[in-house]
Design an enzyme around this catalytic site. Structure first.
Site, PDB file in Angstrom:
ATOM      1  N   ASP A   1       2.257   2.858   3.667  1.00 33.93           N
ATOM      2  CA  ASP A   1       1.436   3.972   3.197  1.00 33.93           C
ATOM      3  C   ASP A   1       2.336   4.866   2.341  1.00 33.93           C
ATOM      4  OD1 ASP A   1      -0.860   5.509   2.821  1.00 33.93           O
ATOM      5  OD2 ASP A   1      -1.410   5.452   4.924  1.00 33.93           O
TER       6      ASP A   1
ATOM      7  N   HIS B   1      -9.502   1.569   2.129  1.00 35.53           N
ATOM      8  CA  HIS B   1      -9.233   2.108   3.457  1.00 35.53           C
ATOM      9  C   HIS B   1     -10.455   1.814   4.331  1.00 35.53           C
ATOM     10  CE1 HIS B   1      -6.742   4.769   0.815  1.00 35.53           C
ATOM     11  NE2 HIS B   1      -5.877   4.659   1.805  1.00 35.53           N
TER      12      HIS B   1
ATOM     13  N   GLU C   1      -8.002   3.860  -7.867  1.00 36.33           N
ATOM     14  CA  GLU C   1      -8.863   4.220  -6.741  1.00 36.33           C
ATOM     15  C   GLU C   1     -10.082   5.007  -7.199  1.00 36.33           C
ATOM     16  OE1 GLU C   1      -7.660   5.290  -2.371  1.00 36.33           O
ATOM     17  OE2 GLU C   1      -7.459   7.091  -3.604  1.00 36.33           O
TER      18      GLU C   1
ATOM     19  N   HIS D   1       1.065   5.326  -1.765  1.00 37.23           N
ATOM     20  CA  HIS D   1       0.513   6.426  -2.564  1.00 37.23           C
ATOM     21  C   HIS D   1       1.672   7.181  -3.213  1.00 37.23           C
ATOM     22  CE1 HIS D   1      -3.667   6.210  -0.988  1.00 37.23           C
ATOM     23  NE2 HIS D   1      -3.074   5.784   0.118  1.00 37.23           N
TER      24      HIS D   1
ATOM     25  N   HIS E   1       0.843  -1.199   0.000  1.00 37.72           N
ATOM     26  CA  HIS E   1       0.000   0.000   0.000  1.00 37.72           C
ATOM     27  C   HIS E   1       0.879   1.250   0.000  1.00 37.72           C
ATOM     28  CE1 HIS E   1      -3.781   2.161   0.656  1.00 37.72           C
ATOM     29  NE2 HIS E   1      -3.115   2.943   1.498  1.00 37.72           N
TER      30      HIS E   1
ATOM     31  N   SER F   1     -18.547  10.778  -2.987  1.00 38.22           N
ATOM     32  CA  SER F   1     -19.757  10.374  -2.271  1.00 38.22           C
ATOM     33  C   SER F   1     -21.007  11.116  -2.729  1.00 38.22           C
ATOM     34  CB  SER F   1     -19.567  10.604  -0.760  1.00 38.22           C
ATOM     35  OG  SER F   1     -19.272  11.972  -0.498  1.00 38.22           O
TER      36      SER F   1
ATOM     37  N   HIS G   1     -11.939   3.970  -2.053  1.00 41.42           N
ATOM     38  CA  HIS G   1     -11.202   4.828  -1.121  1.00 41.42           C
ATOM     39  C   HIS G   1     -11.548   4.537   0.332  1.00 41.42           C
ATOM     40  CE1 HIS G   1     -10.317   8.528   1.213  1.00 41.42           C
ATOM     41  NE2 HIS G   1      -9.184   8.415   0.564  1.00 41.42           N
TER      42      HIS G   1
ATOM     43  N   GLU H   1      -9.948   3.936   9.635  1.00 43.33           N
ATOM     44  CA  GLU H   1      -8.576   4.357   9.941  1.00 43.33           C
ATOM     45  C   GLU H   1      -8.495   5.170  11.222  1.00 43.33           C
ATOM     46  OE1 GLU H   1      -4.927   6.808   7.722  1.00 43.33           O
ATOM     47  OE2 GLU H   1      -6.853   6.514   6.710  1.00 43.33           O
TER      48      GLU H   1
END
Length: 404
Positions: free
Chosen positions: A308, A209, A143, A65, A63, A147, A182, A212
């Protein structure tokens, strides 16, 4: 051309072995005593790796980014909402500063630390060409995020275009297309359903994710807390688009990788375990963002250790990550915990992204990382611990049988 490597110790899924060598071309052809392999493969080049050497499978950082690899001091640490606000403010600058050269150096740094495979979580697709150029195997997690129900179709079409781009020449470039949702708070259920269905149909690795920070749980359960202020300010809404249970249900029947999971309950981890899911544990990121500690002592869910991205870490080095994890999880017996972390960056990491790497076994890809301890250690139960404590970079790396 066949090669035979004879290390002081060979790490296989069952543990460390002495007087054991491995014969390979692009894949591992045999594992046996050196003299047996010499007789079986007389044409092979034989390399004695010498005293204090340990040959591991290439490590997997599942994982990362890459698109935020330009960050050093721009983002705020200590509290998740403060960090998120700084990401919103600095996002455009950081993405523009993450040039191909910057991202490629991040990949090369991973390679120097023995990482032969990584999971690139891509929000924009700007890292795809870099992933095509670097020598590592890349699981390319396209990804999806968004929303707002009014923009679901548009966002999904953009997501599909990025998935299609990652599918081009995938085998030749050692890229495996994959899907990343995401997070439950940031992706509309319609988009989640479509993205998960796409992964199922194509057999692609799938990640998300998940729980978290405490803010995420408070928002999903009570529609309150820091996320309420965030969503009201930026999106004009005071109600989450889903619940924890509804989100998890989308992944039923398809083992997936849930990233962080710091705020999961015992019941939720039981649900993950029953469904065959994995957790990507990123201890340094969790500490820097004030998220808490993933309860690794709950052994029901297999764990992959990951760094990460540099938006929430200072290196992409798994040895740094393992050392930090050893200090964080002080409740666990040290030698056994170290052995678990070595497995979490090899076999369990590979399983979490549907890869057949991460193991030195006949038929597996010939991906290796060579480590050399500073002094002899004949206590095999402490080899994992001393590997983690005393290694910053690998001495040599092989991918698909090629030494790099």
């Amino acid at each position: 051309m066949l090669t035979i490597l004879h290390p002081h110790y060979l790490y296989i899924p069952q543990g460390y072995r002495r007087e054991t060598a491995v014969a390979f071309d692009e894949r591992i052809r045999a594992i046996d005593r050196p003299e047996v392999l010499r007789e079986r493969f007389p044409e092979a080049e034989i390399v004695d790796l010498g005293e204090r050497s340990i040959l591991y499978p290439g490590f997997l950082n599942v994982h990362v980014h890459l698109e935020f690899s330009a960050n050093r001091t721009r983002l705020e640490y200590g509290d998740f909402m403060g960090w998120l606000g700084s990401v919103i403010r600095e996002r455009d600058t950081l993405v523009n500063e993450a040039t191909d050269a910057v991202m490629e150096e991040a990949c090369r740094a991973m390679l120097r630390s023995g990482i032969t495979s990584f999971g690139a979580v891509s929000s924009f697709g700007t890292d795809l060409e870099v992933c095509r150029r670097v020598p590592q195997r890349v699981t390319y997690f396209n990804e999806i995020i968004g929303s707002n129900p009014a923009t679901v179709d548009m966002l999904y079409q953009d997501f599909l275009q990025r998935v299609d781009a990652s599918r081009l020449d995938a085998d030749e470039d050692r890229i495996t297309p994959a899907v990343a949702v995401h997070a439950p708070h940031s992706v509309h259920p319609v988009a989640v359903r479509r993205a998960v269905a796409l992964a199922r149909e194509a057999g692609m690795p799938l990640s998300a994710h998940f729980l978290e920070s405490p803010y995420e749980r408070e928002w999903l359960e009570k529609a309150s807390g820091g996320f309420r202020n965030f969503f009201e300010k930026f999106f004009g809404t005071t109600k989450p688009v889903t619940t924890i249970e509804e989100f998890l249900a989308h992944f039923d029947g398809y083992p997936s990788l849930f990233v962080h999971a710091v705020q999961t309950t015992e019941t939720e981890r039981g649900r993950l375990a029953e469904a065959g899911h994995f957790v990507a544990h990123c201890p340094r990121s969790n500490r820097l963002l004030g998220c808490g500690r993933y309860p690794i002592e709950d052994r029901r869910v297999p764990v992959a250790l990951a760094t990460d991205g540099l938006s929430s870490n200072w290196s992409l080095n798994l040895f740094d990550e393992m050392r930090a994890a050893l200090m964080l999880h002080h409740q666990e017996a040290l030698p056994l915990l170290a052995q678990r972390f070595i497995r979490a960056v090899t076999l369990d990491a590979a399983r979490s992204i549907r890869s057949d790497a991460g193991r030195i076994e006949t038929g597996a890809p010939a991906d290796f990382a060579l480590v050399r301890l500073p002094q002899s250690c004949e206590r095999s139960d402490e080899l994992a611990l001393h590997t983690i404590l005393h290694t910053r970079e690998a001495e040599a790396v092989w991918i698909a049988g090629e030494k790099l």
